[in-house]
Design a protein around this motif. Sequence first.
Motif, short mmCIF file in Angstrom:
data_model
loop_
_atom_site.label_atom_id
_atom_site.label_comp_id
_atom_site.label_asym_id
_atom_site.label_seq_id
_atom_site.Cartn_x
_atom_site.Cartn_y
_atom_site.Cartn_z
N HIS A 1 0.84 -1.20 0.00
CA HIS A 1 0.00 0.00 0.00
C HIS A 1 0.88 1.26 0.00
O HIS A 1 0.65 2.20 -0.78
CB HIS A 1 -0.91 -0.04 1.24
CG HIS A 1 -1.68 1.21 1.46
ND1 HIS A 1 -2.98 1.36 1.02
CD2 HIS A 1 -1.35 2.37 2.07
CE1 HIS A 1 -3.41 2.57 1.36
NE2 HIS A 1 -2.44 3.21 2.00
N GLU A 2 1.91 1.27 0.85
CA GLU A 2 2.79 2.45 0.91
C GLU A 2 3.58 2.62 -0.40
O GLU A 2 3.82 3.74 -0.84
CB GLU A 2 3.75 2.34 2.10
CG GLU A 2 3.06 2.37 3.48
CD GLU A 2 2.27 3.64 3.75
OE1 GLU A 2 2.65 4.71 3.24
OE2 GLU A 2 1.25 3.57 4.46
N HIS B 1 1.54 4.55 -2.65
CA HIS B 1 1.62 6.01 -2.44
C HIS B 1 2.85 6.58 -3.15
O HIS B 1 2.81 7.69 -3.68
CB HIS B 1 1.69 6.33 -0.95
CG HIS B 1 0.37 6.23 -0.23
ND1 HIS B 1 -0.79 6.77 -0.72
CD2 HIS B 1 0.04 5.65 0.95
CE1 HIS B 1 -1.78 6.53 0.13
NE2 HIS B 1 -1.32 5.84 1.15
N PHE C 1 -4.26 11.11 3.38
CA PHE C 1 -4.43 11.37 1.96
C PHE C 1 -5.93 11.30 1.65
O PHE C 1 -6.73 10.84 2.46
CB PHE C 1 -3.68 10.33 1.13
CG PHE C 1 -2.18 10.41 1.24
CD1 PHE C 1 -1.51 11.60 1.01
CD2 PHE C 1 -1.43 9.29 1.57
CE1 PHE C 1 -0.13 11.68 1.11
CE2 PHE C 1 -0.05 9.36 1.68
CZ PHE C 1 0.60 10.56 1.44
N GLU D 1 -6.15 6.78 -1.26
CA GLU D 1 -6.09 5.54 -0.50
C GLU D 1 -6.56 4.34 -1.32
O GLU D 1 -5.98 3.27 -1.27
CB GLU D 1 -6.91 5.66 0.79
CG GLU D 1 -6.34 6.64 1.80
CD GLU D 1 -4.88 6.38 2.13
OE1 GLU D 1 -4.43 5.23 2.03
OE2 GLU D 1 -4.17 7.34 2.46
N HIS E 1 -5.50 6.07 7.97
CA HIS E 1 -6.09 5.15 7.00
C HIS E 1 -7.36 4.56 7.59
O HIS E 1 -7.37 3.40 8.01
CB HIS E 1 -5.11 4.01 6.67
CG HIS E 1 -3.89 4.47 5.97
ND1 HIS E 1 -2.83 5.06 6.60
CD2 HIS E 1 -3.57 4.46 4.65
CE1 HIS E 1 -1.91 5.38 5.73
NE2 HIS E 1 -2.32 5.03 4.53
ZN LIG Z 1 -2.33 5.17 2.68
#
Ligand SMILES: [Zn+2]
Length: 369
Positions: free
Chosen positions: A232-233, A236, A281, A286, A329
């Motif tokens: 997930h990161e 980003h 964010f 997301e 999140h």
């Molecule tokens: Zn995130």
Amino acid sequence: MPSVAATYYDGIVSRRQTVEVSLHPQGLAIFSQDGLVAATWPYADIRRIEGFRGSGLAVTRVPEPGSTAEPRLEIADPVFVAELSARAPLTLTGKAAGRRETRSVVIWAMAAVVSLLGLAYWGLPAIAGRIAPLVPASVEARLGAAMDPQIRAEFGGPSGMKTCTAPAGLAALAELVGRYEKLANLHVSLKVVVVDNPMVNAFALPGGYIYLMRGLIQRARSPDEVAGVLGHEIGHVKFRHGLQSAIQSGGLGFLLGTIFGDFAGGTAILLASRTLLSSAFSRDAEREADAFGVDLMLKGGGNPEGLAGFFGSAGGGGAPGALNWLTSHPASAEREAAIRRLAQNRPVLSPALTPDQWQALRGICQTTS
Ligand SMILES: [Zn+2]
């Protein structure tokens, strides 16, 4: 950490030399048994060479004043490469990259000027989204390198931020990161560290800097949960959400600082760093990062159920305070369902980590530095 073997070309004659390299506070030390090679490259001067096909990393250094030599160093050891990546910004070099970036700097500067005019009409958030794709990767990497010390100061207090460095744990992490990084096809190189901090948190800065907190690894019930958060990161990073957020929070000062290439120590950097830590964010960002993480797991190993489950399990009992991963999140049934939908009918190819790697990663904070 101990020295490892590497291949060195001095850039003057084309002879290949086997050298030893090691990491010191002043920089990357290079030396040969016969004493013919002895140099220290400051971390800030080290550049990654694009298009290296071997295993590991090829780097050079920006030339010293009066020198035209282009030395080259090839390092295969994954743990060493991970450690070096955590210390050096490792922006890309190479003449092709240079030419491409000169052109995009011009475009980007023009876009920034236009955007200053457009601010009044659209507002900063919309502008940030329009500008971020035009920012050269090298500028984003420099921005990340300027923000990293702010983050380290924020977490470290007077003695500095401690990162976890148990060798087996670093090796397991580097292997996982390497696998995902290869698939992610990013514009910057990843610099992933585990921070010796009990928070259940993780975040990404512009330029490929990702920080996983010790608490997150301890809280996770399976390697899939850690791999899911990591994926997930990386999402980003891929979509440059941190860069957008920095442009948004840094405002005009940041834009001008970026154009003129001076953002070290600026108030805008401090502000941008703090904002990244404390705010979320957008929901769209997301969702994008979730989808990217799911895709990385399905192609590179891991079960996306880990990412979905993380929202369900850690949500209720998460550590209080604003810096919890689930605060920035928010757990939502909608998000969980979206992740499961993306993973539907797609087989899990392989585990995120072997049992041995998972055990090693769990113990990564047994040594810190
Ligand atoms: Zn995130």
